[in-house]
Design a protein around this motif. Structure first.
Motif, PDB file in Angstrom:
ATOM      1  N   SER A  23      60.810  34.834  24.370  1.00  0.00           N
ATOM      2  CA  SER A  23      61.734  35.862  24.864  1.00  0.00           C
ATOM      3  C   SER A  23      62.564  36.432  23.723  1.00  0.00           C
ATOM      4  O   SER A  23      62.722  37.662  23.581  1.00  0.00           O
ATOM      5  CB  SER A  23      62.648  35.274  25.940  1.00  0.00           C
ATOM      6  OG  SER A  23      61.900  34.873  27.058  1.00  0.00           O
ATOM      7  N   GLN A  62      55.884  33.146  28.988  1.00  0.00           N
ATOM      8  CA  GLN A  62      56.319  32.580  30.270  1.00  0.00           C
ATOM      9  C   GLN A  62      55.206  31.763  30.908  1.00  0.00           C
ATOM     10  O   GLN A  62      55.437  30.662  31.432  1.00  0.00           O
ATOM     11  CB  GLN A  62      56.752  33.708  31.200  1.00  0.00           C
ATOM     12  CG  GLN A  62      58.028  34.408  30.761  1.00  0.00           C
ATOM     13  CD  GLN A  62      58.406  35.526  31.716  1.00  0.00           C
ATOM     14  OE1 GLN A  62      57.551  36.081  32.408  1.00  0.00           O
ATOM     15  NE2 GLN A  62      59.682  35.858  31.744  1.00  0.00           N
ATOM     16  N   VAL A 109      60.288  38.589  21.406  1.00  0.00           N
ATOM     17  CA  VAL A 109      59.970  39.901  21.966  1.00  0.00           C
ATOM     18  C   VAL A 109      61.190  40.806  21.928  1.00  0.00           C
ATOM     19  O   VAL A 109      61.094  42.022  21.638  1.00  0.00           O
ATOM     20  CB  VAL A 109      59.434  39.754  23.409  1.00  0.00           C
ATOM     21  CG1 VAL A 109      59.325  41.115  24.101  1.00  0.00           C
ATOM     22  CG2 VAL A 109      58.077  39.072  23.404  1.00  0.00           C
ATOM     23  N   GLU A 110      62.372  40.281  22.214  1.00  0.00           N
ATOM     24  CA  GLU A 110      63.595  41.089  22.165  1.00  0.00           C
ATOM     25  C   GLU A 110      63.857  41.608  20.752  1.00  0.00           C
ATOM     26  O   GLU A 110      64.243  42.765  20.562  1.00  0.00           O
ATOM     27  CB  GLU A 110      64.769  40.256  22.659  1.00  0.00           C
ATOM     28  CG  GLU A 110      66.070  41.036  22.720  1.00  0.00           C
ATOM     29  CD  GLU A 110      67.218  40.204  23.259  1.00  0.00           C
ATOM     30  OE1 GLU A 110      68.337  40.728  23.336  1.00  0.00           O
ATOM     31  OE2 GLU A 110      66.980  39.020  23.591  1.00  0.00           O
ATOM     32  N   HIS A 125      55.348  38.456  25.983  1.00  0.00           N
ATOM     33  CA  HIS A 125      56.404  37.911  26.836  1.00  0.00           C
ATOM     34  C   HIS A 125      55.811  37.228  28.057  1.00  0.00           C
ATOM     35  O   HIS A 125      56.211  36.118  28.436  1.00  0.00           O
ATOM     36  CB  HIS A 125      57.340  39.043  27.259  1.00  0.00           C
ATOM     37  CG  HIS A 125      58.543  38.569  28.010  1.00  0.00           C
ATOM     38  ND1 HIS A 125      58.587  38.507  29.381  1.00  0.00           N
ATOM     39  CD2 HIS A 125      59.749  38.110  27.580  1.00  0.00           C
ATOM     40  CE1 HIS A 125      59.763  38.056  29.775  1.00  0.00           C
ATOM     41  NE2 HIS A 125      60.491  37.801  28.694  1.00  0.00           N
TER      42      HIS A 125
END
Length: 835
Positions: free
Chosen positions: A346, A258, A349-350, A254
């Motif tokens: 994102s 970013q 990873v979720e 994550h």
């Protein structure tokens, strides 16, 4: 029985630990991930059977107590009177007075001293009072002489020292008197409490053993409760065991996603800003060159007035500072990173988080059948626990013990109430007499202060002798109180000394030396009504000293009471069946681990693209060199202001007008083009700084994350199986730990509360602390301090009478023609004062 209980506890605990260690992976497993096992709270089966040890904490009075003990040892030099006490207990009428006097010889000597004091001091006081009434003693100094000042000073010093000694003893007397009174109430209340505790020591032992057996339901219920959620618990532990690695990998992904997005944004911003700067540089350079040439022409005209040289110098350097055309392009790197990032890190990873967090629920579903079988095993109750107290030995002895203690506790209450009542009287008398001593001390101190004040003021010819006379009267008042209360003081001292001293020398010293135990153990010394073996209904004589030592070491009660019947505790507490069956079922715990797709193909392509893009080869140094240069070397605002000032100073209106116009054009150029270029430079600086600091770190993170994710995906199945084996072994060890808690509690309860006589030794130790440390020590310290003050009243009386004579005015004075002698003494006016 103590040996049996110890063997049972050791064998069962060893069995449980051996079974737990025999499980696969249990020896090396670290069971901390299971969390702290709950501490079971068992209801005490003998709540009133254990006595809290009483200890008098060390204090500032301990040196005083030691001094009093040494004094009493010097007073009573005789050993413990075994024959005298034996006769007193068995046939009090045959006790011979001469034997008592011989043993109490030291106290008799002290009684003689106290009697002499009682006769001498009050008699002396009466004589002194009669003498004072006839004005034949005391009074004042008749004649002043050379050595009078030395005598007077010596007497005042001795009186002050004696008064200080009295004050120290008085403070100690007050403290010890209060300490004795404070200790009496709790000490007296502790006697029936101790007796009740001893009475309940064996009165309900069978019922208490049954209560111990019934509390097997506590570990049983706790294990059943934890088995209800065991599958999910094991899943949570499995989740927790993998979470540190998986969550770290997901967090790295994550964070890297970013960072990748931010990096590409800065890289594109860098390229856009650099392109914009390069496109604006040539028009700006042309405009600046035009302004410079025009200014050079105007400022070099002969008619230019004012500070034209400075302005000409600034115009010469009016040119661009930064040249962005020399900066290499990054279009190739951007082309390689086209479309990056393609993956939504994102969301990826979720999704991985949700998949990983479903592990506890999956484990609970897969282990439901195995958990059900485990609960059926634990719900079974051992048969031996139902008959734990049926064959308990020594019921008859326990009944005799309980009855004897009950009678003793009931008969002791009236005596204890009388002790408290008489202690209150003693405390009141002690406070009153201490207050009288305090009044004497105050009279001495006031008398000395007023007398010294009066002596120091005699140099004044107008001085009145009232101060010295008042000091003398205060001293005489103290003398009067000393004579008046000497008798009650010595009577209280001797009465408390006689009681406290005999308690210390006859009881406490012999208790500490063991002579008292030897006396009790010697056959024939105690009457049958006080024989311990008779009270307990034992066939053999019981050694009190041996019983005390065994109880203090934690020996079993039936061993101390010489009960030979056997009591097999091990057969009643056999829970090995649980360990064996639970081991077989726990080994069958299994679950399937879903494979986690930690890194999608798109995310993998993004990371590989960044890794091979060549961003580390960007020459940030050349960019920083250019942006650190000013856009224009000359301060255009300052130059415009100078040109406006020069325009005002010109004699030639045409030249001034041209300079004014050039200043305005220069300012417009700065605001329209140079300022915009500076803003782009600032934006470019931010992008360069961000990229320069993040590029090396980002490249390392990409390589590390790719390596870690690849390794984790390969190791995850093996780690899952290993953790599951360890969790199963630790879970069994944890559940069997509750039964271990029960066994440990049974061992402690049976060997220390129900099945041992340790409270008996504790009661004896507490009795010694109460009688000797908490009662006898402050009691003896009180009469010692009071005697100290009482006997120091004699020098206080003598020095007070002698000193008071020097505080009164002198009727006759020494006359001398010598100038030295005349200077030594001042003769104040003679006043009419009464003796």
């Amino acid at each position: 029985m103590a040996r049996t209980g110890g063997l049972v506890g050791a064998s069962l605990l060893g069995l449980l630990l051996g079974l737990a260690r025999s499980l696969p992976g249990a020896a090396a497993a670290d069971c901390d991930f299971l969390g702290q096992a709950e501490r079971l709270t068992f209801a005490p089966a003998a709540r009133t059977r254990w006595l809290t040890p009483r200890v008098r904490p060390p204090g500032p009075l301990d040196p005083l107590y030691g001094t009093v003990r040494r004094f009493l040892s010097a007073v009573q030099l005789n050993p413990f009177p075994s024959e005298l006490v034996k006769t007193l207990l068995n046939d009090p009428a045959s006790v011979k007075v001469n034997e008592v006097v011989r043993y109490e010889a030291g106290y008799v000597v002290c009684a003689v001293i106290a009697g002499l004091y009682l006769l001498a001091v009050p008699t002396t006081g009466l004589c002194f009072g009669w003498c004072r009434c006839r004005r034949r003693c005391g009074g004042r100094v008749k004649t002043e002489h050379k050595g009078m000042a030395c005598e007077r000073g010596t007497l005042m010093v001795f009186l002050l020292l004696t008064t200080l000694v009295l004050l120290v003893g008085l403070v100690c007397a007050f403290v010890t008197n209060q300490r004795t009174h404070e200790h009496t109430g709790p000490s007296v209340e502790a006697v029936p409490e101790t007796l009740r505790s001893l009475q309940g020591l064996v009165s309900n032992v069978p019922q208490e053993l049954q209560a111990v057996a019934q509390q097997f339901s506590l570990p049983q219920g706790q294990v059943l409760k934890e088995l209800d959620g065991a599958g999910e618990l094991i899943g949570n532990i499995l989740h927790s065991g993998l979470s540190s690695t998986v969550y770290l990998a997901l967090a790295s992904l994550h964070s890297l996603g970013q960072a990748l997005q931010v990096f590409t944004d800065h890289l594109r911003a860098l390229n856009d800003t650099l392109t914009e700067l390069q496109g604006r540089q040539e028009p700006l350079e042309s405009a600046v060159r035009e302004r410079r040439e025009r200014l050079l022409a105007l400022l070099q005209e002969p008619g230019c007035q004012g500070d034209c040289p400075w302005a000409l110098e600034q115009a010469h350097i009016l040119e661009l500072g930064a040249d962005f055309s020399q900066v290499p392009s990054i279009h190739t790197i951007l082309h390689r990173l086209r479309g990056v990032p393609e993956a939504n890190f994102s969301s990826m990873v979720e999704e991985d988080n949700n998949t990983f967090n479903a592990l506890p629920l999956l484990a609970g579903m897969q282990m439901a059948n195995t958990i059900k079988e485990l609960k059926e095993i634990v719900a079974q109750e051992p048969q031996g626990l139902r008959t734990l107290a049926e064959e308990f030995p020594g019921l008859k002895a326990a009944s005799h013990w309980s009855q004897a203690l009950e009678n003793l506790e009931r008969n002791s209450r009236p005596y204890l109430q009388e002790v408290q009542r008489y202690e209150t009287y003693r405390w009141i008398v002690g406070c009153v007499l201490c207050s009288v001593l305090l009044l004497i001390v105050l009279c001495n101190l006031l008398g000395l202060n007023l007398g010294i004040w009066g002596l120091s003021a005699r140099e004044d010819s107008s001085h009145s002798e009232a101060r010295g006379e008042a000091g003398a009267r205060f001293l005489m008042v103290g003398v009067g109180f000393s004579f008046l209360f000497a008798a009650p003081l010595i009577l209280l001292v001797f009465a408390t000394f006689l009681v406290g001293g005999n308690v210390q020398t006859l009881v406490c010293q012999s208790w500490e030396s063991g002579e008292l135990f030897e006396f009790v153990d010697t056959p024939g010394n105690l009457p049958p009504s006080m024989n311990l073996s008779h009270l307990l209904g034992l066939q053999k004589n019981l050694s009190f000293l041996l019983a005390y030592q065994q109880c203090k070491e934690g020996a079993a009660l039936w061993k101390v009471l010489q009960l030979n019947n056997s009591y097999d505790l091990e057969k009643h507490l056999d829970v090995s069946q649980f360990a064996q069956k639970l081991q077989q079922q726990v080994q069958g715990l299994k679950m399937d681990m879903q494979e986690l797709d930690l890194l999608t193909p798109a995310a993998h392509r993004d990371l590989e693209a960044l890794k091979s893009s060549g961003v580390e080869r960007i020459n940030y140094h050349d960019l920083l060199v250019q942006i650190q240069k000013p856009v224009v070397k000359t301060d255009m605002e300052q130059l415009a202001q100078q040109l406006e000032a020069l325009a005002q100073a010109q004699v030639n209106p045409g030249l001034g007008q041209q300079l004014q116009e050039e200043a305005q054009r220069l300012r417009n150029l700065y605001q329209e083009r140079v300022t915009a270029q500076q803003n782009f430079v600032a934006k470019l600086n931010l992008s360069i700084r961000a990229l320069e600091s993040s590029t090396p770190k980002l490249q390392l993170e990409v390589a590390e994350v790719l390596s870690n994710i690849t390794r984790l995906k390969a190791e995850l199945p093996a780690r899952t199986n290993h953790i599951l084996r360890n969790v199963s072994a630790c879970f069994l060890s944890r559940e069997m730990g509750y039964f271990s808690q029960y066994l440990a509690w049974v061992k402690e309860e049976v060997t220390q509360h129900i099945a041992t006589c340790q409270p008996l030794s504790g009661a004896l130790d507490n009795s010694h602390v109460i009688l000797c440390d908490m009662m006898a020590d402050p009691w003896n310290a009180f009469w010692f301090c009071l005697a100290w003050c009482t006997f120091f009243l004699i020098p206080s009386i003598i020095f007070a009478i002698k000193t008071s004579k020097y505080f009164r005015p002198i009727r006759k004075r020494l006359s001398s023609t010598s100038s030295e002698e005349t200077q030594l003494f001042h003769i104040p006016r003679v006043t009419s004062l009464k003796l």
